[in-house]
Design an enzyme around this catalytic site. Structure first.
Site, PDB file in Angstrom:
ATOM      1  N   LYS A 221     -39.517 -14.010  20.414  1.00  0.00           N
ATOM      2  CA  LYS A 221     -39.403 -13.624  21.820  1.00  0.00           C
ATOM      3  C   LYS A 221     -40.794 -13.587  22.437  1.00  0.00           C
ATOM      4  O   LYS A 221     -41.776 -13.233  21.768  1.00  0.00           O
ATOM      5  CB  LYS A 221     -38.724 -12.250  21.895  1.00  0.00           C
ATOM      6  CG  LYS A 221     -38.342 -11.796  23.296  1.00  0.00           C
ATOM      7  CD  LYS A 221     -37.573 -10.471  23.197  1.00  0.00           C
ATOM      8  CE  LYS A 221     -37.195  -9.912  24.555  1.00  0.00           C
ATOM      9  NZ  LYS A 221     -36.442  -8.639  24.417  1.00  0.00           N
TER      10      LYS A 221
ATOM     11  N   SER B  27     -32.343  -8.765  27.189  1.00  0.00           N
ATOM     12  CA  SER B  27     -33.587  -9.473  27.487  1.00  0.00           C
ATOM     13  C   SER B  27     -33.954 -10.491  26.420  1.00  0.00           C
ATOM     14  O   SER B  27     -34.760 -11.382  26.667  1.00  0.00           O
ATOM     15  CB  SER B  27     -34.739  -8.485  27.679  1.00  0.00           C
ATOM     16  OG  SER B  27     -35.035  -7.785  26.503  1.00  0.00           O
TER      17      SER B  27
ATOM     18  N   SER C 158     -30.821  -5.057  23.977  1.00  0.00           N
ATOM     19  CA  SER C 158     -31.390  -6.384  24.207  1.00  0.00           C
ATOM     20  C   SER C 158     -31.365  -7.314  23.010  1.00  0.00           C
ATOM     21  O   SER C 158     -31.697  -8.488  23.135  1.00  0.00           O
ATOM     22  CB  SER C 158     -32.825  -6.266  24.736  1.00  0.00           C
ATOM     23  OG  SER C 158     -32.802  -5.846  26.077  1.00  0.00           O
TER      24      SER C 158
END
Length: 485
Positions: free
Chosen positions: A83, A164, A188
């Site tokens: 990420k 996210s 997330s």
């Protein structure tokens, strides 16, 4: 029959590499081809934000090393994505999806990134994400960032990507990488994994170091593995865990952390397990279709010998309200992160980021930045606010002691079972682990999963139950990636 990339697992890849049928370099090239065809063309799901310019060289070097000395670990030569809020001390940026940080280079690897390199993994690139982990503004769609644009759900582009860690989930679902690493503050990892039809493991806060990760909440943040199978998620987890002198949360795992979590992959793990269903509150937003999938999953577990305690309601569930904890911790945590980027960094504070966005509104403020402004101007960044302290204590009491702990003790449970990520709010505030596993698909083709949750450092029981369910109810299928435009 030759090696098949789509849905290839880590053990299958390692077997192909061991036999000489496949090399790490060839594997990276295969993923490049799929990214070119489907992430940046065709359906254009937009999950990959940046690729490592040295990925092919790293893979080739690992191939040479394998031939000379053998593999370092099961992750040797495995391409993965991180990420975009996880530091890599290489030629890639770490921006949390923000244009304000688009030119930001970390001086060194995050602790977990260094662990992955030690294990022989190929950090192939960075995954797109919801900007600042969906803490920039109200009303911004999940998976959107000013730097990377909108991530799409490959199963149904009209459905949100969730959470996210959107790019991390979509890239795994689409077979753009073998596994990925996401982060979670409150849903997330679980939410995008659920909507992407993959396995997402949100570990106990402290099992994996947060050092070198652009933060949101010091009390709730954690990184975690995202994969297409429980075994692959566990193999990745093995490489991520470890005590870090720079992250005090990891010290809480002394004596509770396991060297090899694959020991808990038990196909008979559901037999005799006591599983509690918190029906009150957590099922109110389910559609009839989703409820049917969940209840069908329960039937599978009963057949496999699980003891279903239905209902095992959490008495505090309706008392858990808005908390100021994350808002207060964001300013403090972000400031500490930015200070470590060094004197050459352009962004030195949250205010610098807000000012940059104000100066470039067309590019950065499509949905505004109201949450960033609230964090800057309504909190001190010192964590001394009375409301913050009261909310932190209330969260621990309602979510932990009088919530999950009390419910599991009252019913003598091994785990709680939630639909999809609906339990994320209570588990995240408690700092407790969860794992989501695919359970079915709606008539619109959207994946729907179930999430096992337990107390701190009880990942072994989560892994055992999730693996047993997956082995007997393996319904995951890759998205078609057909473009309808």
């Amino acid at each position: 029959m030759g090696f098949e990339l789509v849905e290839a697992t880590i053990p299958q890849i390692q077997a192909a590499m061991e036999s000489g049928e496949l090399t790490a370099k060839q594997l990276v090239l295969m993923y490049y081809q799929r990214i070119a065809e489907h992430d940046k063309n065709g359906l254009t799901v937009n999950s990959v934000l940046e690729l490592n310019p040295d990925a092919l060289f790293i893979a080739e070097a690992l191939d040479v090393e394998r031939a000379a000395w053998g593999p370092r670990s099961p992750l040797h030569g495995i391409p993965l994505l991180l990420k975009d809020n996880i530091n890599t001390g290489d030629k890639m940026h770490t921006s949390a999806g923000s244009l304000a940080l688009a030119d930001s280079y970390a001086g060194e690897d995050a602790f977990l990134a260094a662990k992955l390199r030690e294990a022989g993994a190929v950090i192939m690139g960075k995954a797109n994400m919801t900007e600042f982990a969906n803490f920039m503004t109200n009303g911004m769609p999940s998976g959107y960032s000013s730097r990377g644009g909108q991530v799409l759900n490959p199963y149904n582009i009209s459905t949100p990507t969730g959470g996210s860690s959107a790019g991390s989930a979509v890239a795994v679902a689409c077979n753009f990488c073998t596994v990925s690493v996401g982060t979670e503050t409150s849903g997330s990892i679980l939410n995008p994994s659920n909507l992407g039809g993959i396995v997402g493991l949100k570990p106990t806060v402290g099992l994996i170091s947060r050092s070198g990760i652009l933060p949101l909440s010091n009390s709730q943040d954690t990184a975690g593995p995202m994969a297409r199978t429980v075994r692959d998620a566990v193999l990745l987890l093995n490489a991520l865990t470890g005590e870090d002198k720079e992250d005090a949360a990891t010290w809480t795992g002394a004596g509770k952390r396991h060297k090899d979590y694959t020991a808990f992959l038990n196909a008979e793990g559901l037999r005799g397990a006591r599983i509690g269903i918190p029906r009150d509150y957590y099922f109110e937003e389910l559609t009839d279709e989703q409820l049917a999938i969940f209840n069908s999953a329960l039937d599978v577990m009963r057949e496999l010998g699980a003891i279903i305690v239905d209902s095992a309601d959490i008495r505090t569930a309706r008392e858990i309200k808005y908390s100021s904890v994350v808002l207060n911790e964001f300013k403090s945590s972000l400031g500490a992160y930015l200070a470590k980027l060094g004197p050459a960094a352009k962004m030195r504070s949250l205010k610098d980021i807000i000012d940059f966005n104000h100066a470039h509104p067309v590019q950065t403020l499509r949905y505004g930045q109201s949450t960033l402004i609230d964090a800057e101007y309504t909190t001190t960044g010192t964590l001394t606010e009375s409301q913050y302290l009261q909310d932190r204590l209330t969260d621990l009491r309602l979510c932990k002691e009088e919530g999950i702990d009390a419910t599991m003790c009252e019913h003598e449970l091994d785990v709680l079972l939630f639909p999809a990520d609906f339990g994320a709010r209570i588990t995240s505030r408690a700092g407790y682990p969860s794992i989501v596993v695919p359970a079915g698909y709606t008539s619109a083709g959207v994946p729907f999963g179930i999430a096992f949750a337990a107390r701190a450092y009880e990942e072994p029981v989560l892994i055992s139950l999730a693996y047993a369910f997956e082995q007997h109810h393996n319904i995951r299928r890759p998205p078609s990636l057909r473009s309808f435009i």
